[in-house]
Scaffold this motif. Structure first.
Motif, PDB file in Angstrom:
ATOM      1  N   TYR A 159       5.878  -1.915   0.868  1.00 18.10           N
ATOM      2  CA  TYR A 159       4.897  -0.986   0.325  1.00 18.10           C
ATOM      3  C   TYR A 159       4.278  -1.567  -0.938  1.00 18.10           C
ATOM      4  O   TYR A 159       4.883  -2.387  -1.648  1.00 18.10           O
ATOM      5  CB  TYR A 159       5.533   0.375   0.030  1.00 18.10           C
ATOM      6  CG  TYR A 159       6.769   0.317  -0.834  1.00 18.10           C
ATOM      7  CD1 TYR A 159       6.677   0.422  -2.224  1.00 18.10           C
ATOM      8  CD2 TYR A 159       8.029   0.148  -0.265  1.00 18.10           C
ATOM      9  CE1 TYR A 159       7.812   0.364  -3.017  1.00 18.10           C
ATOM     10  CE2 TYR A 159       9.171   0.089  -1.045  1.00 18.10           C
ATOM     11  CZ  TYR A 159       9.053   0.194  -2.418  1.00 18.10           C
ATOM     12  OH  TYR A 159      10.178   0.118  -3.197  1.00 18.10           O
ATOM     13  N   SER A 160       3.049  -1.139  -1.189  1.00 19.49           N
ATOM     14  CA  SER A 160       2.310  -1.661  -2.343  1.00 19.49           C
ATOM     15  C   SER A 160       2.832  -1.045  -3.627  1.00 19.49           C
ATOM     16  O   SER A 160       3.350   0.073  -3.656  1.00 19.49           O
ATOM     17  CB  SER A 160       0.820  -1.362  -2.184  1.00 19.49           C
ATOM     18  OG  SER A 160       0.602   0.043  -2.149  1.00 19.49           O
ATOM     19  N   PRO A 180      -6.871   0.182  -6.031  1.00 22.16           N
ATOM     20  CA  PRO A 180      -7.444   1.262  -5.217  1.00 22.16           C
ATOM     21  C   PRO A 180      -6.781   1.408  -3.847  1.00 22.16           C
ATOM     22  O   PRO A 180      -6.943   2.439  -3.205  1.00 22.16           O
ATOM     23  CB  PRO A 180      -8.909   0.855  -5.086  1.00 22.16           C
ATOM     24  CG  PRO A 180      -8.904  -0.633  -5.233  1.00 22.16           C
ATOM     25  CD  PRO A 180      -7.820  -0.934  -6.224  1.00 22.16           C
ATOM     26  N   LEU A 181      -6.049   0.386  -3.401  1.00 22.40           N
ATOM     27  CA  LEU A 181      -5.432   0.424  -2.080  1.00 22.40           C
ATOM     28  C   LEU A 181      -3.925   0.616  -2.198  1.00 22.40           C
ATOM     29  O   LEU A 181      -3.238  -0.169  -2.873  1.00 22.40           O
ATOM     30  CB  LEU A 181      -5.739  -0.864  -1.311  1.00 22.40           C
ATOM     31  CG  LEU A 181      -5.129  -0.964   0.095  1.00 22.40           C
ATOM     32  CD1 LEU A 181      -5.719   0.109   1.004  1.00 22.40           C
ATOM     33  CD2 LEU A 181      -5.338  -2.355   0.679  1.00 22.40           C
ATOM     34  N   GLU A 182      -3.413   1.652  -1.554  1.00 23.53           N
ATOM     35  CA  GLU A 182      -1.978   1.885  -1.432  1.00 23.53           C
ATOM     36  C   GLU A 182      -1.604   1.779   0.045  1.00 23.53           C
ATOM     37  O   GLU A 182      -2.322   2.290   0.901  1.00 23.53           O
ATOM     38  CB  GLU A 182      -1.601   3.271  -1.955  1.00 23.53           C
ATOM     39  CG  GLU A 182      -1.949   3.521  -3.405  1.00 23.53           C
ATOM     40  CD  GLU A 182      -1.683   4.958  -3.808  1.00 23.53           C
ATOM     41  OE1 GLU A 182      -1.054   5.694  -3.013  1.00 23.53           O
ATOM     42  OE2 GLU A 182      -2.118   5.373  -4.894  1.00 23.53           O
ATOM     43  N   TRP A 183      -0.493   1.138   0.345  1.00 20.26           N
ATOM     44  CA  TRP A 183      -0.134   0.974   1.741  1.00 20.26           C
ATOM     45  C   TRP A 183       1.377   0.925   1.925  1.00 20.26           C
ATOM     46  O   TRP A 183       2.131   0.601   1.002  1.00 20.26           O
ATOM     47  CB  TRP A 183      -0.771  -0.299   2.321  1.00 20.26           C
ATOM     48  CG  TRP A 183      -0.432  -1.567   1.577  1.00 20.26           C
ATOM     49  CD1 TRP A 183      -1.135  -2.127   0.565  1.00 20.26           C
ATOM     50  CD2 TRP A 183       0.721  -2.396   1.787  1.00 20.26           C
ATOM     51  NE1 TRP A 183      -0.517  -3.270   0.113  1.00 20.26           N
ATOM     52  CE2 TRP A 183       0.626  -3.466   0.863  1.00 20.26           C
ATOM     53  CE3 TRP A 183       1.802  -2.358   2.659  1.00 20.26           C
ATOM     54  CZ2 TRP A 183       1.595  -4.471   0.780  1.00 20.26           C
ATOM     55  CZ3 TRP A 183       2.763  -3.358   2.590  1.00 20.26           C
ATOM     56  CH2 TRP A 183       2.648  -4.400   1.661  1.00 20.26           C
ATOM     57  N   MET A 202      -2.219   3.365   5.145  1.00 21.24           N
ATOM     58  CA  MET A 202      -2.848   2.933   3.908  1.00 21.24           C
ATOM     59  C   MET A 202      -3.786   4.020   3.393  1.00 21.24           C
ATOM     60  O   MET A 202      -4.391   4.759   4.168  1.00 21.24           O
ATOM     61  CB  MET A 202      -3.628   1.634   4.106  1.00 21.24           C
ATOM     62  CG  MET A 202      -4.794   1.720   5.058  1.00 21.24           C
ATOM     63  SD  MET A 202      -5.664   0.132   5.179  1.00 21.24           S
ATOM     64  CE  MET A 202      -7.014   0.595   6.274  1.00 21.24           C
ATOM     65  N   THR A 203      -3.860   4.106   2.088  1.00 25.30           N
ATOM     66  CA  THR A 203      -4.772   5.031   1.417  1.00 25.30           C
ATOM     67  C   THR A 203      -5.684   4.225   0.496  1.00 25.30           C
ATOM     68  O   THR A 203      -5.201   3.433  -0.326  1.00 25.30           O
ATOM     69  CB  THR A 203      -3.994   6.075   0.588  1.00 25.30           C
ATOM     70  OG1 THR A 203      -3.137   6.823   1.441  1.00 25.30           O
ATOM     71  CG2 THR A 203      -4.957   7.013  -0.116  1.00 25.30           C
ATOM     72  N   TYR A 204      -6.981   4.423   0.652  1.00 26.48           N
ATOM     73  CA  TYR A 204      -7.939   3.726  -0.205  1.00 26.48           C
ATOM     74  C   TYR A 204      -8.664   4.753  -1.080  1.00 26.48           C
ATOM     75  O   TYR A 204      -9.209   5.740  -0.580  1.00 26.48           O
ATOM     76  CB  TYR A 204      -8.959   2.946   0.623  1.00 26.48           C
ATOM     77  CG  TYR A 204      -9.833   2.057  -0.229  1.00 26.48           C
ATOM     78  CD1 TYR A 204      -9.374   0.811  -0.655  1.00 26.48           C
ATOM     79  CD2 TYR A 204     -11.101   2.473  -0.625  1.00 26.48           C
ATOM     80  CE1 TYR A 204     -10.156   0.000  -1.443  1.00 26.48           C
ATOM     81  CE2 TYR A 204     -11.897   1.663  -1.424  1.00 26.48           C
ATOM     82  CZ  TYR A 204     -11.417   0.426  -1.835  1.00 26.48           C
ATOM     83  OH  TYR A 204     -12.193  -0.368  -2.635  1.00 26.48           O
ATOM     84  N   HIS A 205      -8.656   4.515  -2.388  1.00 30.95           N
ATOM     85  CA  HIS A 205      -9.304   5.403  -3.354  1.00 30.95           C
ATOM     86  C   HIS A 205     -10.731   4.909  -3.571  1.00 30.95           C
ATOM     87  O   HIS A 205     -10.972   3.937  -4.297  1.00 30.95           O
ATOM     88  CB  HIS A 205      -8.520   5.431  -4.658  1.00 30.95           C
ATOM     89  CG  HIS A 205      -7.121   5.943  -4.500  1.00 30.95           C
ATOM     90  ND1 HIS A 205      -6.800   7.273  -4.545  1.00 30.95           N
ATOM     91  CD2 HIS A 205      -5.955   5.280  -4.259  1.00 30.95           C
ATOM     92  CE1 HIS A 205      -5.498   7.428  -4.358  1.00 30.95           C
ATOM     93  NE2 HIS A 205      -4.960   6.227  -4.188  1.00 30.95           N
ATOM     94  N   SER A 241     -10.583   9.822  -1.595  1.00 27.40           N
ATOM     95  CA  SER A 241      -9.753   8.780  -0.988  1.00 27.40           C
ATOM     96  C   SER A 241      -9.584   9.077   0.492  1.00 27.40           C
ATOM     97  O   SER A 241      -9.699  10.229   0.934  1.00 27.40           O
ATOM     98  CB  SER A 241      -8.387   8.690  -1.673  1.00 27.40           C
ATOM     99  OG  SER A 241      -7.695   9.927  -1.581  1.00 27.40           O
ATOM    100  N   LEU A 271      -7.258   8.052   4.156  1.00 27.49           N
ATOM    101  CA  LEU A 271      -5.982   7.547   4.670  1.00 27.49           C
ATOM    102  C   LEU A 271      -6.109   7.244   6.149  1.00 27.49           C
ATOM    103  O   LEU A 271      -6.665   8.043   6.914  1.00 27.49           O
ATOM    104  CB  LEU A 271      -4.868   8.571   4.420  1.00 27.49           C
ATOM    105  CG  LEU A 271      -3.460   8.247   4.907  1.00 27.49           C
ATOM    106  CD1 LEU A 271      -2.427   8.923   4.009  1.00 27.49           C
ATOM    107  CD2 LEU A 271      -3.220   8.698   6.351  1.00 27.49           C
TER     108      LEU A 271
END
Length: 735
Positions: A376-377, A382-385, A436-439, A445, A447
């Motif tokens: 996991y990030s 801006p990108l969480e995954w 993944m979630t991108y803001h 954002s 997902l």
């Protein structure tokens, strides 16, 4: 586009978002900082709610930041409400239902339930202990001790949790070891001869720390078997848990868990035949010309029943786990290795009368291993995954001896076999998943997530009466995606809308005729929701609306056996069902030591295009099993300084409308009535909880309510009931 039509109709939630946006913006300008890991309820002098941290979406978040329908109950919440057994969670979590009757355990979330009871079938809702998947529904029915919290995640979670989270997931999170020396516990005594104790100790260093916890409870039961003079629906539980944390340098740690429990209680086993329902379809009732049973063979009331044969139960559960966390800089790594074992043995009087007509003995032995790897990030980009691999294996054996007794059932005096079988099942599952979630901006954002699963099952059934052997295997694969859009118009306000798919693997039902296969079931779910923190942090208000397109759901139904003339249990895939509903929750710090809250759910469910395989009657429009149309809980707390310490009082009311119980879905007698329960507690504690006294009452109005009811044509209508009014007094300490 038809799947999105329900969201368009959910205008009340959209309107709520619009109304809350300016209110949230104004209220949060001077909001105080919120810290801690409390329950979501205020301390006596607090003017804002404490934050609750959860890991329901496999990342650590505060509860109000989770874009999903999640209920979190901490140890303090459970203690105030007097909840010790997991079956009582349904009183505090609208949309959650748990029914236990004899050896049957059925868990439902928003109408999605595991009403198929077979060693060759899987649950519809995932239950985890510290991240380890528990494969049998009966493992979820247990006492709760030394917990950090219980999380109930509602809605299909096919991406992060996989094939058996069609309806949702329950995560039980236990207390973690710390370096600080600590000890806490209580001893309790109460109604029905209750003796209860829970103790925990822990401590160590920054490099090595551990925690040990034990639990014990025993009482005489709230149902009396007049035929044997023994108690039923009793508690008889003991458990041990050990956790060890070892630092792996400066950036990693290893946590080992070992838990073992033995439950010889018979909660849900006080089943009896309703003597008021008579007629040719119910020969075990009073007045049948052949069996000639009288009132002396039946219960006198719901609490005093007659079962001629001994009723016993034993469930042994063990869970071992190793969890590794490693900080790799921009990426985090987690490994969860789990080994579980579940063994049970039951003796049941399955004519549920004082006459010797039918008995059943069963044993179950199921073992499983699981391995999950996660990457996991980390960081503020801006990108969480999150990405991972899940591997799972299980193997189980179940034996059943069902005997008939008497000249009418057997044709000759004495006893005869109705069913003697040994069944074996093994299962394998492999899955890869990612989310993944991108803001896009500070307010918007998106997902995207997906999971691919492959499942294989093997079944082997031996009829020990005829010597016949049946072997079968099935395999399934599934792709379960999820998409979500999140909007944060202001601090303290979040709205989301999502589309997701859930999948439950098919399996086997082991009948007298051999192995019967059934297909997977799936759900396409749409949901829109809002989570808000208002009035400077003194109020949280959350709402959601959802719609499920439920296909090929697995239903267990009684079907006439051509050989014996009796009804036996079969499993088939109903055509489809629709589920839609609304949920609302609120918590408020009211000032002057008062706090309060409520949670409510309205769920409209119906079977579509389904004909009963036993009566051929069209059941379209009938609600799904264990799905009350309305349920809710409201509570009020008060804290005040007194006698050098603090006095806390708690009062709550929990309501559930009528439900249809699993199994014989097409019978009008298979329903439970609406009911409401009042619980209360009063606790005085010394400073820092060094020691405390607590008195509590459950079901204060002594409401009689059903926990199971089933219509066994050519037998009788049988039912079990919940606990009466009970009291408990605890003396505890904390160091």
């Amino acid at each position: 586009m038809t799947h999105f039509a329900p969201l368009i109709r959910l205008s009340p939630v959209a309107l709520a978002i619009a109304m809350l946006a300016p209110l949230s913006a104004n209220a949060q300008q001077n909001a105080p900082a919120q810290t801690g890991t409390g329950t979501g309820q205020a301390e006596s002098a607090a003017t804002s709610l404490e934050r609750v941290e959860v890991t329901a979406l496999k990342t650590r978040q505060t509860l109000q930041d989770v874009p999903a329908s999640v209920t979190a109950l901490t140890a303090d919440d459970l203690a105030r409400s007097g909840i010790v057994n997991s079956a009582d969670l349904q009183q505090k979590v609208p949309g959650l239902s748990l029914s236990s009757g004899g050896r049957e355990t059925n868990l439902s979330i928003r109408g999605v339930s595991n009403n198929v009871r077979s060693i060759g079938a899987d649950p519809s809702n995932a239950v985890h202990l510290d991240g380890v998947y528990l494969p049998r529904s009966s493992m979820a029915l247990t006492e709760l001790f030394d917990l950090q919290r219980v999380e109930v995640l509602k809605g299909p979670e096919g991406t992060l949790y996989g094939r058996n989270a069609t309806g949702g997931a329950i995560n039980v999170v236990t207390r973690a070891p710390t370096a600080n020396p600590s000890a806490e516990g209580f001893i309790g005594s109460g109604s029905l001869g209750l003796r209860r104790t829970q103790m925990a100790v822990g401590g160590g260093t920054d490099d090595v720390s551990g925690r040990l916890a034990v639990a014990y409870s025993k009482d005489d039961g709230y149902t009396r078997n007049l035929s044997t003079g023994t108690g039923l629906d009793d508690n008889n539980f003991k458990a041990f848990r050990g956790k060890l944390r070892v630092a792996l340098g400066a950036k990693g740690d290893l946590t080992l868990l070992a838990q073992a429990s033995e439950d010889k209680g018979t909660i849900g086993y006080g089943v009896s035949t309703d003597p008021t329902i008579t007629g040719p379809l119910y020969p075990y009732s009073v007045g049948d010309p052949d069996y000639k049973l009288t009132a002396a063979n039946h219960r006198t009331d719901a609490r005093n029943i007659r079962l001629d044969s001994p009723v016993t139960s034993s469930r042994k559960t063990s869970v071992m786990a190793a969890t590794v966390n490693w900080d790799l800089g921009a990426v985090g790594f987690k490994s969860i290795t789990g080994i579980t074992s579940f063994k049970s043995g039951d003796q049941n009087d399955v004519d549920w009368t004082g006459a010797k007509l039918e008995t059943q003995d069963t044993t179950t032995d199921v073992k499983s291993t699981s391995q999950e790897f996660q990457l996991y990030s980390q960081g503020d980009g801006p990108l969480e995954w999150t990405a991972g691999i899940f591997l799972y294996r299980d193997k189980g054996t179940e034996t059943l001896d069902w005997l008939l007794h008497g000249p009418i059932n057997c044709g000759v005096p004495g006893s005869c076999d109705f069913a003697r079988q040994t069944v074996k099942s093994s299962g394998r599952s492999e899955a890869v998943f990612g989310q993944m979630t991108y803001h896009f901006t500070s307010k918007w954002s998106g997902l995207l997530g997906a999971r691919y699963s492959r499942d294989t099952k093997d079944g082997d059934a031996t009829n020990r009466r005829s010597g016949a052997n049946f072997i079968g295997d099935v395999s399934f694969s599934s792709f379960t995606p999820k998409a979500q859009l999140q909007w944060k118009p202001s601090k303290g306000l979040m709205a989301y809308t999502s589309v997701s798919k859930g999948f439950k693997s098919g399996g086997f039902n082991f009948g007298r005729a051999g192995i019967e296969k059934f297909e997977p079931e799936s759900i396409l779910a749409t949901e829109v929701g809002v989570r808000s923190t208002l009035m400077g942090g003194a109020l949280s208000l959350n709402a959601s609306a959802f719609n499920y397109d439920y296909k090929d759901l697995q239903l267990r139904t009684a079907v006439m056996d051509a050989v014996s003339g009796k009804f036996v249990v079969n499993v088939n895939n109903a055509s489809k069902a629709k589920v839609q509903g609304l949920e609302l929750s609120a918590d408020a710090a009211l000032g002057a030591g008062f706090s309060g809250g409520l949670s409510a759910a309205y769920i409209d469910s119906e079977l579509l295009n389904y004909v009963s395989p036993s009566t051929r009657r069209d059941l379209s429009g009938m609600p799904l099993p264990l799905t009350p149309k309305s349920s809710g809980s409201v509570w009020l707390d008060h804290k005040v300084a007194m006698a050098g310490g603090q006095l806390r009082s708690h009062l709550e009311y929990n309501y559930r409308s009528s439900v249809v119980f699993p199994l014989t879905l097409d019978q009008a007698n298979n329903k439970g009535e609406a009911y409401g329960l009042v619980n209360a507690s009063l606790r005085w504690s010394a400073p820092r909880d060094a020691w405390y006294m607590q008195a509590g009452v459950m079901n204060a109005t002594d409401k009689l309510y059903r926990t199971m009811r089933a219509d066994y044509a050519y037998g009788g209508v049988v039912e079990s009931f919940g606990a009466p009014r009970t009291f408990e007094l605890r003396l505890g300490f904390k160091y």
